[in-house]
Design a protein around this motif. Sequence first.
Motif, short mmCIF file in Angstrom:
data_model
loop_
_atom_site.label_atom_id
_atom_site.label_comp_id
_atom_site.label_asym_id
_atom_site.label_seq_id
_atom_site.Cartn_x
_atom_site.Cartn_y
_atom_site.Cartn_z
N GLU A 1 -9.22 -11.71 1.64
CA GLU A 1 -9.25 -10.98 0.37
C GLU A 1 -7.85 -10.61 -0.09
N CYS A 2 -6.90 -10.53 0.85
CA CYS A 2 -5.57 -10.03 0.49
C CYS A 2 -4.61 -11.17 0.18
N ARG A 3 -5.15 -12.37 -0.11
CA ARG A 3 -4.25 -13.53 -0.26
C ARG A 3 -3.40 -13.40 -1.52
N LEU B 1 0.84 -1.20 0.00
CA LEU B 1 0.00 0.00 0.00
C LEU B 1 0.87 1.25 0.00
N ALA B 2 1.95 1.20 0.82
CA ALA B 2 2.85 2.36 0.85
C ALA B 2 3.52 2.53 -0.51
N GLY B 3 3.70 1.41 -1.21
CA GLY B 3 4.32 1.50 -2.53
C GLY B 3 3.32 1.83 -3.62
N GLY B 4 2.06 2.07 -3.23
CA GLY B 4 1.07 2.49 -4.22
C GLY B 4 0.32 1.35 -4.86
N VAL B 5 0.47 0.12 -4.32
CA VAL B 5 -0.23 -1.02 -4.94
C VAL B 5 -1.43 -1.36 -4.07
N ARG B 6 -2.65 -1.26 -4.63
CA ARG B 6 -3.84 -1.61 -3.85
C ARG B 6 -4.46 -2.91 -4.35
N THR B 7 -4.26 -3.22 -5.64
CA THR B 7 -4.85 -4.46 -6.18
C THR B 7 -3.89 -5.61 -5.94
N LEU B 8 -4.23 -6.47 -5.00
CA LEU B 8 -3.33 -7.60 -4.67
C LEU B 8 -3.66 -8.82 -5.51
N ARG B 9 -4.88 -8.91 -5.96
CA ARG B 9 -5.26 -10.08 -6.78
C ARG B 9 -6.52 -9.76 -7.56
N ARG C 1 -9.17 -7.11 -6.32
CA ARG C 1 -9.38 -7.26 -4.88
C ARG C 1 -8.10 -6.85 -4.15
N GLY C 2 -8.28 -6.40 -2.92
CA GLY C 2 -7.11 -6.01 -2.15
C GLY C 2 -7.42 -6.10 -0.67
N ILE C 3 -6.76 -5.22 0.11
CA ILE C 3 -6.96 -5.25 1.57
C ILE C 3 -8.42 -4.99 1.89
N TYR C 4 -9.00 -5.80 2.77
CA TYR C 4 -10.38 -5.50 3.17
C TYR C 4 -10.44 -5.42 4.70
N CYS C 5 -10.24 -6.54 5.36
CA CYS C 5 -10.39 -6.49 6.84
C CYS C 5 -9.06 -6.14 7.48
N ASN C 6 -7.93 -6.52 6.85
CA ASN C 6 -6.58 -6.26 7.35
C ASN C 6 -6.32 -6.88 8.72
N ILE C 7 -7.15 -7.85 9.13
CA ILE C 7 -6.85 -8.54 10.39
C ILE C 7 -6.88 -10.04 10.18
N GLY C 8 -6.73 -10.49 8.94
CA GLY C 8 -6.59 -11.93 8.69
C GLY C 8 -7.88 -12.70 8.71
N HIS C 9 -9.00 -11.98 8.54
CA HIS C 9 -10.30 -12.65 8.69
C HIS C 9 -10.92 -12.97 7.33
N GLY D 1 6.24 -18.89 -3.69
CA GLY D 1 5.72 -20.17 -4.17
C GLY D 1 4.59 -20.75 -3.34
N ILE D 2 4.34 -20.17 -2.18
CA ILE D 2 3.25 -20.70 -1.35
C ILE D 2 2.00 -19.84 -1.62
N SER D 3 0.90 -20.50 -2.03
CA SER D 3 -0.26 -19.70 -2.44
C SER D 3 -1.20 -19.47 -1.27
N SER D 4 -2.16 -18.58 -1.49
CA SER D 4 -3.17 -18.24 -0.46
C SER D 4 -2.53 -17.86 0.86
N VAL D 5 -1.52 -17.04 0.79
CA VAL D 5 -0.92 -16.51 2.03
C VAL D 5 -1.53 -15.13 2.26
N ARG D 6 -1.95 -14.85 3.48
CA ARG D 6 -2.62 -13.57 3.74
C ARG D 6 -1.58 -12.46 3.86
N ALA D 7 -1.66 -11.47 2.93
CA ALA D 7 -0.65 -10.41 2.92
C ALA D 7 -0.75 -9.56 4.17
N CYS D 8 -1.96 -9.43 4.72
CA CYS D 8 -2.10 -8.51 5.87
C CYS D 8 -1.47 -9.09 7.12
#
Lengths: 88, 117
Positions: free
Chosen positions: B71-73, B43-51, B60-68, B78-85
């Motif tokens: 949306e931010c996976r 986000l600080a780098g200006g990227v909001r669309t994570l997937r 889609r991008g950050i939504y809840c930001n608490i791992g719930h 190489g490991i998929s579906s990792v929560r960026a938040c």
Amino acid sequence: MKDASIIVCRCEEVTLEQIHEAIRQHACSARETKLRTRAGMGICGGRTCRPLLDRLTMPSEGDSLTDFPLKVQPPVRPVSFAEWGQSS
Amino acid sequence: MSYGRIEHHPVLGPLPRAAALSFSFDGIEYTAREGDSVASALLAGGVRTLRLHEEHGSPRGIYCNIGHCMECRVTIDGISSVRACLTLVKDRMSILSGTVLPTPFRQETKTEGSPDL
């Protein structure tokens, strides 16, 4: 806001209109709605839309709740099959 | 919309010093501070669309930001579906955003199709 732009299930992008359509067409229970529209089958495990689905398919007041509400499906957190296999 | 960080917070004061890390997102290099989550560093780098949504391709991008909400996976090393938040940035991390997946067997039924938001 028209129903078509209200997303009920964020993971599977199922709109309120699609759910209303399924319920109206097939008069289905929460479980059948889930099977028909995929709402609640997303990676979040139905955390957001499971209660909404139950509410949307709830019979009108006074009728007893004949069918079962949707249950919380394990695993609680998404697990890849690779990880799953290793743990056994 | 300008991104970047709050260098001088009116209440918290200046941003404390932290080691600089570098990571790549879809092949582009970004810098992050030690202790940043992947989502906040992007986000600080200006990227909001994570997937993109796997079926309809909506951004889609950050939504809840608490791992719930998941949306931010993203795919990290190489490991998929990792929560960026929830994932802290490590140096030289390589992150790939989520893309639309093929749906070869899906027929276009009348109620199908992407909702017009």
